[in-house]
Design an enzyme around this catalytic site. Structure first.
Site: not given
Ligand code: PEP
Length: 256
Positions: A15-17, A100, A102, A172, A178, A218, A239-240
């Site tokens: 997930n590149w956000k 998600h 966010e 999640e 994150g 994470s 993600g990251g």
């Protein structure tokens, strides 16, 4: 109970956000395609909307699928700023994240919005990845399982067998996204068991056994293997660590 190795394929989604311009996304996709070794994990990336079409071109002919990070539930109309499921399908997406954390916590998506989005994704012939997870306050209050069960129920309760066959759930925990704070493999597996039981109660044990349940929060190259060892952990939402080819490929190879 069937062996999950034989019934559910491992899935890894990056997930590149809100990262990567089109050019940056194409460059990353090309690195992934070049570096991905054949394995049993199904790999997908979720670029921002603006990079979907060019990244679809970069992935064409490869085994990497294209996912979107969100969708609006209406097909078309006066909804400024929104993107519909048919538009995402036409851009080359086969997977769409919905709910998600966010989206839930920054943009206010409620369970009912997540349900409508999942239905829109299914109607457009794609696969929804329904993200669920509790906040730290909810975990500390002992409510984590109830929160996650009700988020699952909000989407799954009225799905047909054919719709369930295209469902993926991603656990999640909000406190792990994150933050660098990963759920232990035991915490992840315990909640995945809760989700599997909840799916069985709502949709039957066959559908529950077939539904992939991913973990996100994470995930890095050095913890992916331990998390994936859980019998009910069928893959990872990253993600990251998906923003660089080397770290994402390490995770994909740990999974497959
Ligand atoms: C995510 O965005 O779904 C996620 C899990 O992020 P991170 O891996 O950075 O915690």
């Amino acid at each position: 109970m069937p062996d999950h190795e034989s019934t559910r394929r491992t899935v890894v989604i990056g997930n590149w956000k809100m990262h990567k311009t089109s050019a940056e996304g194409v460059a990353l996709a090309a690195e992934l395609v070049a570096g991905l070794e054949p394995g049993r994990a199904a790999v997908a990336v979720a670029p921002p909307f603006t990079a979907l079409a060019p990244v679809a071109d970069a992935l064409r002919g490869s085994s990497v699928s294209l996912a979107a990070q969100d969708v609006f539930h209406e097909r078309e109309g006066a909804f400024t700023g929104a993107v519909s499921a048919p538009m995402l399908a036409a851009a080359g997406c086969s997977i769409v994240l919905v709910g998600h954390s966010e989206r839930r916590h920054v943009f206010g998506d409620r369970d009912e919005d997540v349900r409508r989005k999942a239905l829109a994704v299914l109607d457009a012939g794609m696969r929804p990845v329904v993200c669920v997870g509790e906040t730290l306050e909810q975990r500390d209050a002992g409510d984590a399982e109830n929160v996650v069960r009700s988020q699952v129920e909000a989407v799954v309760a009225r799905l047909s067998e054919a719709q369930l066959a295209r469902l993926t759930v991603a656990y999640e925990p909000v406190w792990a996204i994150g933050t660098g704070r990963t759920a232990t493999p035991e915490i992840a597996e315990a909640m995945h068991r809760v989700i599997r039981a909840s799916l069985a109660a709502l949709a039957g044990s066959g559908a529950a056994e077939r539904t992939p349940i991913l973990y996100g929060g994470s995930v890095k190259g050095d913890n992916a293997g331990a998390i994936l060892a859980g019998a009910n952990v069928d893959g990872l939402l990253v993600g990251g660590a998906s923003l660089r080819a080397d770290s994402f490929l390490t995770i994909c190879h740990a999974a497959g």
